[in-house]
Motif scaffolding. Structure first.
Motif, PDB file in Angstrom:
ATOM      1  N   MET A 321       1.268  -0.958   0.012  1.00 45.92           N
ATOM      2  CA  MET A 321      -0.300  -0.291   0.120  1.00 45.92           C
ATOM      3  C   MET A 321       0.872   0.982   0.179  1.00 45.92           C
ATOM      4  N   MET A 322       1.658   1.274   0.804  1.00 45.02           N
ATOM      5  CA  MET A 322       3.538   2.597   0.672  1.00 45.02           C
ATOM      6  C   MET A 322       3.007   2.630  -0.905  1.00 45.02           C
ATOM      7  N   ASP A 323       4.031   1.397  -0.847  1.00 47.28           N
ATOM      8  CA  ASP A 323       4.889   1.761  -2.058  1.00 47.28           C
ATOM      9  C   ASP A 323       3.580   2.587  -3.454  1.00 47.28           C
ATOM     10  N   PHE A 324       2.573   2.144  -3.242  1.00 47.07           N
ATOM     11  CA  PHE A 324       1.822   2.314  -4.325  1.00 47.07           C
ATOM     12  C   PHE A 324       0.985   3.987  -4.261  1.00 47.07           C
ATOM     13  N   ASP A 331       5.743  12.419  -4.128  1.00 42.51           N
ATOM     14  CA  ASP A 331       7.156  13.328  -3.284  1.00 42.51           C
ATOM     15  C   ASP A 331       6.416  12.943  -1.487  1.00 42.51           C
ATOM     16  N   SER A 332       5.328  12.414  -1.848  1.00 39.53           N
ATOM     17  CA  SER A 332       5.271  11.776  -0.219  1.00 39.53           C
ATOM     18  C   SER A 332       5.665  10.672   0.431  1.00 39.53           C
ATOM     19  N   LYS A 333       6.040  10.310   1.982  1.00 40.41           N
ATOM     20  CA  LYS A 333       6.644   9.683   2.083  1.00 40.41           C
ATOM     21  C   LYS A 333       5.704   9.055   3.075  1.00 40.41           C
ATOM     22  N   CYS A 334       5.427   7.754   3.101  1.00 35.94           N
ATOM     23  CA  CYS A 334       5.098   6.884   4.128  1.00 35.94           C
ATOM     24  C   CYS A 334       5.523   5.972   4.683  1.00 35.94           C
TER      25      CYS A 334
END
Length: 518
Positions: A321-324, A331-334
């Motif tokens: 999910m985070m990769d997606f 530029d978002s970070k999870c």
């Protein structure tokens, strides 16, 4: 390579007539020698071979010593030897016994040398798994965190196990859903004592052993073993010892087989934990980490907390999910922490998350059955700790009102959160306006509902017609009641400041019981 008395017993099982193996026996043996009664010092890493006449004085052997005796002495009592690891062998000569011991050491040292060579040569995982299968004599596999098979025993199967069949057939096969639905989850393994967990499969009923391979502290793959005989019984100890040895060996070298993204390591989780726990001294210290982790300290951000509807969702799905998400929103970070996904999104040049990104995020939430609480914009990470209790409170509000799989904004709950903070600081009657208290007392004494009437009246901008409709009263009856309330309170409601004060008090009373002890 070190072996154990359990491994030796397994190989020599057809000749073992009596045995005592301590619960703490482990892979500590790397040499052997013929027992010499005149030898003063025993070595804990040595297997001692002796004849029956040497097995006389039990007290002469130190705790945990490993012995193999070729024959049972007359009048022998195994109970006197509970402090050592002892195998009594019959049916073969001492010479054949010695040769068998030599072959056991040679077998496992040969396995270890071949395994080290494969790892050094960066050989394919499949070759390593096939060698590991020969070594542990159980079918073994490695899966990525999406349950895709990376390597699986090619010369040994687990018959009648639908999970193993699914692994062999691969993704989108008839039985593949079994893999996705089986236990344990990543969270189960992380919480288990030690590196591994042994369970009875919820689908096959067979015993399986599962571990998490890690690199840089981050889970990167599953390492598993399936029992293919006496499947309802737990694994024998020698099998688990060899499995753990293989797991540790492969885990130490996992980095060379799996591509590791820096933003999935412990550094990110520790950074967020330290922000929430206020462990940074100042903004300069934080900025050093921000640059290292790819953030721009001069940009405004918003943080979203993503919560799954299914609290028992397989934790490995979080990484996918985070990769997606990071691909969907540039530029978002999870960061995965406490069974939530935290997403930090730059809003440079905007006062709030753009409509386009809100739409992308909302579509993601609907598809994957989760919600997201979006924080107010912020520039300084130093005050990010204030968001942790805010998120917790908003999740509580959402639960009470009935959650939806959608994007929630903190401003939707700003009034409730303010009330919560107020209730925490000044609970009970300290905050109640005298006029409100007067109506509460009057209603209690006369069994009236003046307080509810006033609440509806004030919330509808003092409209007689709207209030009368909502309360199912005639206009004249309502007007009479309003007049009675004004007479009782000795004030009229033309004063807008009074109306605001009373409205605030009424709202506070509605939520005070929820947020603080009475």
């Amino acid at each position: 390579m070190k072996i154990s008395i359990n491994i030796i017993e397994k190989v020599m099982r057809n000749h073992v007539v009596l045995k005592n193996i301590r619960d703490d026996a482990d892979m500590t043996i790397d040499t052997y020698e013929v027992y010499d009664p005149n030898h003063a010092a025993f070595k804990e890493n040595c297997l001692y071979l002796l004849r029956p006449e040497g097995l006389t004085d039990s007290e002469g052997f130190p705790d945990g010593l490993n012995l193999v005796c070729s024959g049972k002495p007359d009048g022998f009592d195994i109970e006197k030897y509970q402090h050592i690891n002892l195998l009594i062998i019959e049916g073969i000569t001492p010479e054949k016994n010695m040769n068998l011991i030599i072959s056991i050491f040679h077998r496992y040292n040969s396995f270890d040398e071949r395994l080290n060579s494969l790892i050094l040569e960066n050989a394919p995982l499949q070759e390593i798994i096939d060698l590991a299968t020969q070594m542990v004599e159980m079918p073994i596999n490695i899966l990525d965190l999406n349950h895709k098979v990376l390597a699986i025993s090619s010369e040994m199967d687990a018959p009648d196990d639908p999970i193993w069949k699914s692994l062999k057939l691969g993704y989108m096969s008839e039985y593949y859903e079994n893999i996705l639905n089986t236990s344990p989850t990543m969270g189960d393994i992380i919480r288990a004592k030690g590196n591994s967990i042994e369970i009875t499969s919820s689908i096959s009923g067979h015993h399986v052993q599962i571990s998490l391979l890690r690199s840089g502290g981050r889970p990167i793959a599953y390492f598993g073993m399936h029992k293919f005989y006496e499947t309802q019984k737990p694994f024998e100890k020698h099998t688990l010892q060899l499995y753990e040895y293989l797991f540790r060996k492969i885990n130490r070298n996992a980095g060379q087989y799996f591509a590791i993204k820096a933003d999935r390591g412990l550094l990110y989780e520790e950074f967020l934990h330290n922000l929430f726990d206020q462990k940074f001294k100042d903004s300069d210290e934080i900025d050093v980490f921000l640059l290292k982790l790819g953030f721009n300290p001069g940009v405004s951000y918003q943080m979203g907390l993503i919560s799954f509807r299914d609290s028992d969702v397989k934790a490995d799905l979080y990484f996918t999910m985070m990769d997606f998400l990071e691909k969907l929103i540039p530029d978002s970070k999870c960061i995965a922490m406490d069974l939530f996904i935290y997403i930090i999104i730059p809003i440079d040049g905007n006062e709030y998350l753009s409509d386009e990104n809100q739409k992308i995020l909302a579509e993601f939430l609907g598809i994957h059955h989760c919600l997201c609480v979006l924080s107010p914009p912020f520039e300084s990470f130093l005050n990010l700790h204030k968001f942790k209790p805010m998120f917790a409170a908003v999740l509580g509000f959402i639960k009470n009102q009935g959650r939806g799989d959608r994007l929630y904004h903190f401003y939707e709950f700003a009034d409730l959160y303010s009330m919560k903070l107020l209730a925490d600081e000044m609970p009970g009657k300290r905050m109640v306006h005298p006029m409100i208290q007067k109506l509460i007392d009057y209603d209690a004494e006369h069994h009236s509902d003046y307080l509810e009437t006033l609440k509806v009246y004030l919330r509808n901008e003092s409209s007689i017609s709207v209030t009368a409709s909502l309360l199912h009263m005639h206009r004249n009856s309502l007007q009479y009641r309003i007049n009675r309330i004004e007479q009782l309170l000795e004030r009229n409601f033309d004063d807008w400041q009074l109306r605001e004060q009373l409205l605030f008090q009424l709202t506070y009373l509605e939520y005070q019981a929820v947020f603080s002890e009475k």
